[in-house]
Write a protein that holds these residues in place. Sequence first.
Motif, PDB file in Angstrom:
ATOM      1  N   MET A  29     -66.215  35.266  -7.999  1.00  0.00           N
ATOM      2  CA  MET A  29     -65.632  34.555  -9.133  1.00  0.00           C
ATOM      3  C   MET A  29     -66.678  33.738  -9.878  1.00  0.00           C
ATOM      4  O   MET A  29     -66.583  33.538 -11.081  1.00  0.00           O
ATOM      5  CB  MET A  29     -64.496  33.640  -8.648  1.00  0.00           C
ATOM      6  CG  MET A  29     -63.775  32.933  -9.755  1.00  0.00           C
ATOM      7  SD  MET A  29     -62.955  34.030 -10.908  1.00  0.00           S
ATOM      8  CE  MET A  29     -61.455  34.312 -10.058  1.00  0.00           C
ATOM      9  N   PHE A  30     -67.681  33.275  -9.161  1.00  0.00           N
ATOM     10  CA  PHE A  30     -68.732  32.490  -9.794  1.00  0.00           C
ATOM     11  C   PHE A  30     -69.778  33.369 -10.469  1.00  0.00           C
ATOM     12  O   PHE A  30     -70.201  33.092 -11.585  1.00  0.00           O
ATOM     13  CB  PHE A  30     -69.404  31.589  -8.748  1.00  0.00           C
ATOM     14  CG  PHE A  30     -70.495  30.736  -9.311  1.00  0.00           C
ATOM     15  CD1 PHE A  30     -70.197  29.635 -10.101  1.00  0.00           C
ATOM     16  CD2 PHE A  30     -71.819  31.035  -9.079  1.00  0.00           C
ATOM     17  CE1 PHE A  30     -71.199  28.850 -10.641  1.00  0.00           C
ATOM     18  CE2 PHE A  30     -72.831  30.256  -9.611  1.00  0.00           C
ATOM     19  CZ  PHE A  30     -72.526  29.167 -10.385  1.00  0.00           C
ATOM     20  N   THR A  31     -70.185  34.463  -9.805  1.00  0.00           N
ATOM     21  CA  THR A  31     -71.322  35.234 -10.302  1.00  0.00           C
ATOM     22  C   THR A  31     -70.948  36.364 -11.259  1.00  0.00           C
ATOM     23  O   THR A  31     -71.621  36.537 -12.285  1.00  0.00           O
ATOM     24  CB  THR A  31     -72.122  35.837  -9.135  1.00  0.00           C
ATOM     25  OG1 THR A  31     -71.253  36.647  -8.351  1.00  0.00           O
ATOM     26  CG2 THR A  31     -72.743  34.755  -8.286  1.00  0.00           C
ATOM     27  N   ALA A  59     -66.346  38.790 -19.874  1.00  0.00           N
ATOM     28  CA  ALA A  59     -66.325  37.837 -18.763  1.00  0.00           C
ATOM     29  C   ALA A  59     -64.894  37.576 -18.296  1.00  0.00           C
ATOM     30  O   ALA A  59     -64.631  37.499 -17.093  1.00  0.00           O
ATOM     31  CB  ALA A  59     -67.000  36.539 -19.172  1.00  0.00           C
ATOM     32  N   VAL A  60     -63.970  37.454 -19.241  1.00  0.00           N
ATOM     33  CA  VAL A  60     -62.560  37.260 -18.880  1.00  0.00           C
ATOM     34  C   VAL A  60     -62.031  38.487 -18.151  1.00  0.00           C
ATOM     35  O   VAL A  60     -61.277  38.372 -17.164  1.00  0.00           O
ATOM     36  CB  VAL A  60     -61.723  36.940 -20.139  1.00  0.00           C
ATOM     37  CG1 VAL A  60     -60.240  37.028 -19.860  1.00  0.00           C
ATOM     38  CG2 VAL A  60     -62.084  35.577 -20.673  1.00  0.00           C
ATOM     39  N   LEU A  61     -62.406  39.666 -18.598  1.00  0.00           N
ATOM     40  CA  LEU A  61     -62.001  40.895 -17.921  1.00  0.00           C
ATOM     41  C   LEU A  61     -62.490  40.908 -16.473  1.00  0.00           C
ATOM     42  O   LEU A  61     -61.722  41.220 -15.550  1.00  0.00           O
ATOM     43  CB  LEU A  61     -62.537  42.115 -18.679  1.00  0.00           C
ATOM     44  CG  LEU A  61     -62.246  43.459 -18.037  1.00  0.00           C
ATOM     45  CD1 LEU A  61     -60.788  43.814 -18.211  1.00  0.00           C
ATOM     46  CD2 LEU A  61     -63.135  44.529 -18.630  1.00  0.00           C
ATOM     47  N   PHE A  62     -63.755  40.552 -16.253  1.00  0.00           N
ATOM     48  CA  PHE A  62     -64.288  40.530 -14.896  1.00  0.00           C
ATOM     49  C   PHE A  62     -63.597  39.465 -14.047  1.00  0.00           C
ATOM     50  O   PHE A  62     -63.386  39.661 -12.845  1.00  0.00           O
ATOM     51  CB  PHE A  62     -65.799  40.321 -14.913  1.00  0.00           C
ATOM     52  CG  PHE A  62     -66.567  41.604 -14.990  1.00  0.00           C
ATOM     53  CD1 PHE A  62     -67.108  42.168 -13.859  1.00  0.00           C
ATOM     54  CD2 PHE A  62     -66.749  42.253 -16.199  1.00  0.00           C
ATOM     55  CE1 PHE A  62     -67.810  43.350 -13.914  1.00  0.00           C
ATOM     56  CE2 PHE A  62     -67.444  43.434 -16.279  1.00  0.00           C
ATOM     57  CZ  PHE A  62     -67.984  43.985 -15.133  1.00  0.00           C
ATOM     58  N   THR A  63     -63.249  38.337 -14.639  1.00  0.00           N
ATOM     59  CA  THR A  63     -62.515  37.297 -13.916  1.00  0.00           C
ATOM     60  C   THR A  63     -61.173  37.826 -13.441  1.00  0.00           C
ATOM     61  O   THR A  63     -60.780  37.624 -12.283  1.00  0.00           O
ATOM     62  CB  THR A  63     -62.306  36.066 -14.809  1.00  0.00           C
ATOM     63  OG1 THR A  63     -63.574  35.595 -15.240  1.00  0.00           O
ATOM     64  CG2 THR A  63     -61.567  34.972 -14.085  1.00  0.00           C
ATOM     65  N   VAL A  65     -60.390  40.936 -12.923  1.00  0.00           N
ATOM     66  CA  VAL A  65     -60.624  41.959 -11.904  1.00  0.00           C
ATOM     67  C   VAL A  65     -60.836  41.309 -10.538  1.00  0.00           C
ATOM     68  O   VAL A  65     -60.300  41.767  -9.524  1.00  0.00           O
ATOM     69  CB  VAL A  65     -61.827  42.856 -12.297  1.00  0.00           C
ATOM     70  CG1 VAL A  65     -62.304  43.687 -11.123  1.00  0.00           C
ATOM     71  CG2 VAL A  65     -61.457  43.738 -13.467  1.00  0.00           C
ATOM     72  N   VAL A  66     -61.593  40.224 -10.498  1.00  0.00           N
ATOM     73  CA  VAL A  66     -61.824  39.523  -9.231  1.00  0.00           C
ATOM     74  C   VAL A  66     -60.513  38.943  -8.695  1.00  0.00           C
ATOM     75  O   VAL A  66     -60.203  39.070  -7.503  1.00  0.00           O
ATOM     76  CB  VAL A  66     -62.887  38.414  -9.395  1.00  0.00           C
ATOM     77  CG1 VAL A  66     -62.974  37.557  -8.158  1.00  0.00           C
ATOM     78  CG2 VAL A  66     -64.238  39.019  -9.708  1.00  0.00           C
ATOM     79  N   ILE A  67     -59.727  38.339  -9.555  1.00  0.00           N
ATOM     80  CA  ILE A  67     -58.447  37.762  -9.127  1.00  0.00           C
ATOM     81  C   ILE A  67     -57.521  38.857  -8.606  1.00  0.00           C
ATOM     82  O   ILE A  67     -56.895  38.705  -7.547  1.00  0.00           O
ATOM     83  CB  ILE A  67     -57.784  36.986 -10.284  1.00  0.00           C
ATOM     84  CG1 ILE A  67     -58.582  35.731 -10.588  1.00  0.00           C
ATOM     85  CG2 ILE A  67     -56.335  36.632  -9.947  1.00  0.00           C
ATOM     86  CD1 ILE A  67     -58.133  35.016 -11.845  1.00  0.00           C
TER      87      ILE A  67
END
Length: 116
Positions: A29-31, A59-63, A65-67
């Motif tokens: 979530m950080f990287t 960046a929001v998309l990757f966030t 995906v992590v969630i």
Amino acid sequence: MGQTKGFSLLLQEQNREVAKKLGTATLCMFTLPLLAFYISLHYLFPHKEDPLMWAGGVAVLFTNVVIAGYVVSAFSEEDEEMDEREKRLQELAGTGSSSSGSGTKGGRRGGDGDEA
């Protein structure tokens, strides 16, 4: 009273897998969103009209995906308490049916088997 709180709960043996999963999700979530932002800003969208907006969207998309990955992995864990409860219920059902099922004929309840 022997109650443990906070970080010490994650260090207990039965919680180590959860601690690993939480640590991995926190690190990702950080990287990942930061890396995605800067990579997309400088390499994917440098010639767009507003590259900051596009990079922010990535960046929001990757966030998300992590969630989503964390939620899916949390729900895919086996619940040991539920497994124990199911075993107890099966044991109780197994002992209860053998004692109460002696008056049935052919696995049916309540009839003498002459019905069509």
